[in-house]
Scaffold this motif. Structure first.
Motif, PDB file in Angstrom:
ATOM      1  N   UNK A 310       8.329   0.157   1.276  1.00 56.98           N
ATOM      2  CA  UNK A 310       6.964  -0.698   1.665  1.00 56.98           C
ATOM      3  C   UNK A 310       5.766   0.374   1.804  1.00 56.98           C
ATOM      4  N   UNK A 311       6.278   1.475   2.748  1.00 56.09           N
ATOM      5  CA  UNK A 311       5.095   2.217   3.073  1.00 56.09           C
ATOM      6  C   UNK A 311       4.319   2.713   1.973  1.00 56.09           C
ATOM      7  N   UNK A 312       5.032   2.883   0.963  1.00 49.73           N
ATOM      8  CA  UNK A 312       4.633   3.343  -0.369  1.00 49.73           C
ATOM      9  C   UNK A 312       3.493   2.364  -1.223  1.00 49.73           C
ATOM     10  N   UNK A 313       4.217   1.068  -1.084  1.00 52.18           N
ATOM     11  CA  UNK A 313       3.653   0.039  -1.632  1.00 52.18           C
ATOM     12  C   UNK A 313       2.220  -0.560  -0.965  1.00 52.18           C
ATOM     13  N   UNK A 314       2.068  -0.097   0.144  1.00 53.15           N
ATOM     14  CA  UNK A 314       1.015  -0.717   0.826  1.00 53.15           C
ATOM     15  C   UNK A 314      -0.075   0.651   0.987  1.00 53.15           C
ATOM     16  N   UNK A 315       0.404   1.713   0.146  1.00 53.22           N
ATOM     17  CA  UNK A 315      -0.595   2.691   0.180  1.00 53.22           C
ATOM     18  C   UNK A 315      -0.550   3.605   1.477  1.00 53.22           C
ATOM     19  N   UNK A 316       0.419   3.641   2.049  1.00 52.45           N
ATOM     20  CA  UNK A 316       0.367   4.540   3.342  1.00 52.45           C
ATOM     21  C   UNK A 316       1.019   6.016   3.114  1.00 52.45           C
ATOM     22  N   UNK A 317       1.665   6.149   1.647  1.00 55.26           N
ATOM     23  CA  UNK A 317       2.360   7.427   1.200  1.00 55.26           C
ATOM     24  C   UNK A 317       2.247   7.203  -0.242  1.00 55.26           C
ATOM     25  N   UNK A 318       2.308   8.369  -0.776  1.00 53.36           N
ATOM     26  CA  UNK A 318       2.135   8.430  -2.242  1.00 53.36           C
ATOM     27  C   UNK A 318       3.510   7.813  -2.839  1.00 53.36           C
TER      28      UNK A 318
END
Length: 505
Positions: A310-318
């Motif tokens: 989720x963190x990746x899919x909302x752009x917070x981590x690569x």
């Protein structure tokens, strides 16, 4: 309970949740460990299958083949003859226990334990009407069953609490006898044309009331009312119970935290900080610590997998290949370790869908809902998966249902934003705007809710209001970029809001 139990070349350490084989930890899933502990604790008799299922999967509907699988796993570790199958009756642990080298005093029931424990006491019935008594008894059974599905807590079976009916036993004595940290108690009484249910959550060690609430059944309602009230009770009780456990954990020394304590710290981070970068990152770190403490902790692996993707899919981590490999490994580990837990399968299935593996993810979510039709998270994840696969109407209805059955869920801010996104895809702009505004009220720290508000307002021609919402989004997340907006809301919205971007700076 002793600090360790020895048999043959094995040593079982209940408080550490470790089985040592010749001094080396064995790889056991959490359910297999619970099954072993149950069998060892009752080694002096045959345990029926129903007793084992109640101990290991309290309050859950579980197929017997799940039990057979875990028995087989234990036999591979302990030897084929360690667990005897008594035809037509159940199972018995056959290895003789050896005394430990030193005897340790039994810990106080209300002190730190691997799993916090809770019991729902029989409700006081303030009426001579037998129908009220039956209602109260059924309500306790329903609340107990639903509470048993709350991750991280052990719930004492209803059969064990029934002996305290109509007794004036002090709270501390009840807690000591049941070995619990928390108690739920209350009463049912007639009130005009309805029934008034009064409940309290009590911390056993201090006898302090942590939460109290009242619920009313409506005239003419029967079994459906009982289930509806039980769900309403859980929706209010679960956050308070989790908050109380987090407070208990933080009173301990940090170096004493176990896997479950780190899990509750992760839940607390999201509750306190919302779906912000800080909240998600802190929760992920706590979940990583929990699985480091206990590599066989399926719930920790599954939640870690979901939060990471989720963190990746909302752009917070690569969204890198290494990150995706980490998510797949964690989801697979969770499913392998605890495929009888609806919560584990719900998180792991959602993580697989978020990775794009919809076939396996949806199948895993279906299994989660078969185990527990009340799993709100699994319903929401299924709704999102259906919507992303072109079934928008069905997906939106499933999302709404998941949110409805958990009306005080800490994740409603995120879920509301997700629902708003799908409503906007259907050009239900005003409906999407109302939904996402509600999402912002639930979790005002979640920046994407304001991005979606800006997109809705822009679509409605309210440029100044859209600009204000976009400014708020940038205040909530200083690192926000147009690329992140395009990633989470689509290129069309990214392009439209890009026009306002410089003015919102």
């Amino acid at each position: 309970m002793p600090e360790s139990l020895r048999f043959d070349r094995f040593e079982l350490k209940p408080s550490e949740r470790i089985l040592l084989v010749d001094g080396t930890p064995a790889a056991l899933g959490s359910r297999a460990f619970d099954l072993l502990l149950c069998l060892v604790n009752h080694h002096d008799r045959v345990l029926t299958k129903s007793e084992v299922l109640e101990h290991v999967w309290p309050g859950q509907v579980v197929e017997e083949n799940n039990l057979s699988v875990h028995v087989s796993t234990l036999r591979k570790v302990l030897g084929a003859s360690a667990i005897a199958t008594v035809s037509g009756r159940g199972y018995r642990f056959t290895l003789p226990l050896r005394p430990t080298d030193t005897q340790s005093p039994e810990p106080a029931p209300t002190g730190p334990t691997e799993h916090p424990t809770i019991a729902v006491l029989p409700l006081g019935v303030l009426s001579d009407d037998s129908r009220v008594a039956y209602f109260a008894q059924g309500l306790v059974e329903d609340v107990t069953a639903l509470l048993a599905r709350v991750p991280g807590f052990i719930v004492i079976a209803h059969a064990s609490t029934g002996s305290f009916r109509d007794q004036q036993t002090p709270i501390r004595d009840v807690a000591r006898e049941l070995g619990v940290r928390f108690l739920v108690q209350g009463s049912v009484r007639p009130k005009a044309d309805s029934l008034r249910i009064s409940l309290q959550l009590v911390e056993a060690a201090s006898a302090r009331i942590l939460w109290s609430a009242q619920f009313d059944s409506q005239p003419g309602e029967t079994g459906d009312a009982q289930e509806t009230i039980a769900r309403g009770i859980i929706s209010e009780l679960e956050p308070e119970l989790t908050r109380a456990e987090i407070a208990h954990i933080r009173r301990q020394r940090p170096d004493n935290l176990n896997a479950w304590a780190h899990y509750h710290e992760a839940v607390g981070a999201l509750a306190a900080r919302g779906w912000s970068a800080e909240g998600i990152t802190t929760a992920r770190n706590e979940l990583k610590r929990s699985t480091s403490r206990d590599p066989n902790f399926g719930l920790g692996h599954s939640q870690y997998a979901l939060l990471t993707i989720l963190e990746a899919n909302i752009g917070m981590v690569p969204n890198t290949p290494d990150l995706r490999a980490d998510v797949i490994a964690s989801a697979n580990a969770a499913i392998k370790l605890d495929d009888g837990s609806s919560e584990v399968l719900g998180y792991a299935g959602c993580a697989l869908c978020d990775l794009g593996d919809f076939e396996r993810g949806i199948a895993t979510l279906q299994r989660a809902l078969e185990l527990n039709p009340s799993n709100a998270q699994a319903h929401v994840a299924m709704g999102a998966a259906l919507a992303l696969n072109g079934k928008l109407d069905e997906g939106i209805e499933r999302l709404r249902y998941g949110m409805k059955i958990s009306p005080r869920d800490r994740r409603l801010g995120f879920w509301g934003w997700l629902l708003g996104c799908f409503l906007l895809r259907q050009d239900r702009v005003e409906e999407a705007l109302a939904q996402v505004r509600q999402s912002s009220r639930v979790d005002p720290r979640f920046h994407l809710s304001y991005v979606l508000q800006a997109a809705c307002l822009d679509r409605l021609g309210s440029q100044q209001d859209a600009l204000a919402a976009l400014r708020t989004a940038r205040e909530r997340r200083k690192e926000l970029t147009i690329d992140e907006i395009a990633l989470t809301h689509g290129r069309r919205i990214g392009g439209r809001l890009g026009v306002l971007w410089e003015r919102a700076g």
